[in-house]
Design an enzyme around this catalytic site. Structure first.
Site, short mmCIF file in Angstrom:
data_model
loop_
_atom_site.label_atom_id
_atom_site.label_comp_id
_atom_site.label_asym_id
_atom_site.label_seq_id
_atom_site.Cartn_x
_atom_site.Cartn_y
_atom_site.Cartn_z
CB CYS A 6 -10.01 52.24 18.60
SG CYS A 6 -9.49 52.58 16.92
CB CYS A 9 -12.68 50.05 16.71
SG CYS A 9 -11.18 49.08 16.46
CG ASP A 32 -9.81 63.14 7.12
OD1 ASP A 32 -8.85 62.39 7.33
OD2 ASP A 32 -10.10 64.10 7.88
N GLY A 95 3.20 61.64 12.05
CA GLY A 95 1.94 62.40 12.10
C GLY A 95 0.71 61.56 12.36
CB THR A 97 -3.73 62.16 15.12
OG1 THR A 97 -4.60 61.97 14.00
CG2 THR A 97 -2.72 63.25 14.81
CG HIS A 100 -8.01 51.36 13.51
ND1 HIS A 100 -9.00 50.62 14.14
CD2 HIS A 100 -7.96 50.89 12.24
CE1 HIS A 100 -9.52 49.75 13.28
NE2 HIS A 100 -8.90 49.91 12.11
CG HIS A 102 -5.54 55.86 9.37
ND1 HIS A 102 -5.10 55.73 10.66
CD2 HIS A 102 -5.18 57.12 8.97
CE1 HIS A 102 -4.50 56.85 11.05
NE2 HIS A 102 -4.52 57.70 10.03
CG HIS A 104 -4.49 60.07 5.26
ND1 HIS A 104 -5.26 61.04 5.87
CD2 HIS A 104 -3.75 59.52 6.25
CE1 HIS A 104 -4.98 61.07 7.17
NE2 HIS A 104 -4.05 60.15 7.43
P1 AMP Z 1 -3.64 60.54 11.02
O1 AMP Z 1 -3.32 61.93 11.46
O2 AMP Z 1 -2.82 60.01 9.90
O3 AMP Z 1 -3.72 59.59 12.20
O4 AMP Z 1 -5.08 60.62 10.39
C1 AMP Z 1 -6.26 60.60 11.11
C2 AMP Z 1 -7.31 61.24 10.25
O5 AMP Z 1 -8.57 60.85 10.73
C3 AMP Z 1 -7.27 62.75 10.25
O6 AMP Z 1 -7.09 63.23 8.91
C4 AMP Z 1 -8.62 63.15 10.83
O7 AMP Z 1 -9.17 64.30 10.23
C5 AMP Z 1 -9.45 61.91 10.56
N1 AMP Z 1 -10.56 61.70 11.48
C6 AMP Z 1 -10.53 61.75 12.83
N2 AMP Z 1 -11.75 61.49 13.34
C7 AMP Z 1 -12.56 61.25 12.27
C8 AMP Z 1 -13.94 60.93 12.13
N3 AMP Z 1 -14.75 60.79 13.20
N4 AMP Z 1 -14.45 60.77 10.88
C9 AMP Z 1 -13.65 60.93 9.80
N5 AMP Z 1 -12.34 61.21 9.87
C10 AMP Z 1 -11.80 61.38 11.08
ZN ZN Z 2 -9.34 50.44 16.15
#
Ligand code: AMP
Ligand code: ZN
Length: 116
Positions: A6, A9, A32, A95, A97, A100, A102, A104
């Site tokens: 992950c 993680c 982000d 949406g 992706t 884990h 989180h 925004h």
């Molecule tokens: P979601 O689409 O709601 O799952 O949001 C995942 C978010 O994580 C997206 O806005 C990505 O741009 C962000 N993201 C993915 N990998 C990273 C990373 N290594 N560092 C910072 N943000 C990330």
């Molecule tokens: Zn995780």
């Protein structure tokens, strides 16, 4: 997805670099990588929880804590008065992706409603 693979993680454990905004023993917040607004911070529990569907009763305190952390961050970043939005994407149509839990935190511009 296995916890060991992950990406959030790994960020929480310091195995992948991030632009950290806040951290404590339960939560970490970082910029982000692909921002949708001038301020776009991701706030996560350090503990691997996939999403709201899998949140357990004994884990609910973390949600309140995340919102108190968000309150601190918006003040630090100076958007507490101008306004901001906190979003949780859950599941495919929501949406999500990264698997884990989180939140925004978006701000620094006029945000549209409803989101797409
Ligand atoms: P979601 O689409 O709601 O799952 O949001 C995942 C978010 O994580 C997206 O806005 C990505 O741009 C962000 N993201 C993915 N990998 C990273 C990373 N290594 N560092 C910072 N943000 C990330
Ligand atoms: Zn995780």
């Amino acid at each position: 997805m296995a916890e060991e693979e992950c990406i959030f993680c790994k960020i929480a454990k310091g195995q992948i670099p991030c632009e950290m905004v806040y951290e404590d023993d339960k939560v970490i917040a970082f910029k982000d990588i692909s921002p949708e607004a001038p301020i776009h911070v991701i706030i996560i529990p350090r503990q691997h929880i996939v999403n709201l569907n899998l949140l357990k009763q004994d884990e609910v305190e973390i949600i309140g804590h995340i919102f108190m952390v968000a309150k601190k961050i918006v003040k630090t970043l100076g958007i507490d008065k101008s306004g901001y939005r906190i979003v949780n994407n859950c599941g495919e149509q929501g949406g999500q992706t990264v698997q884990h839990l989180h939140f925004h935190l978006l701000g620094g511009r006029m945000l549209k409603w409803p989101p797409g």
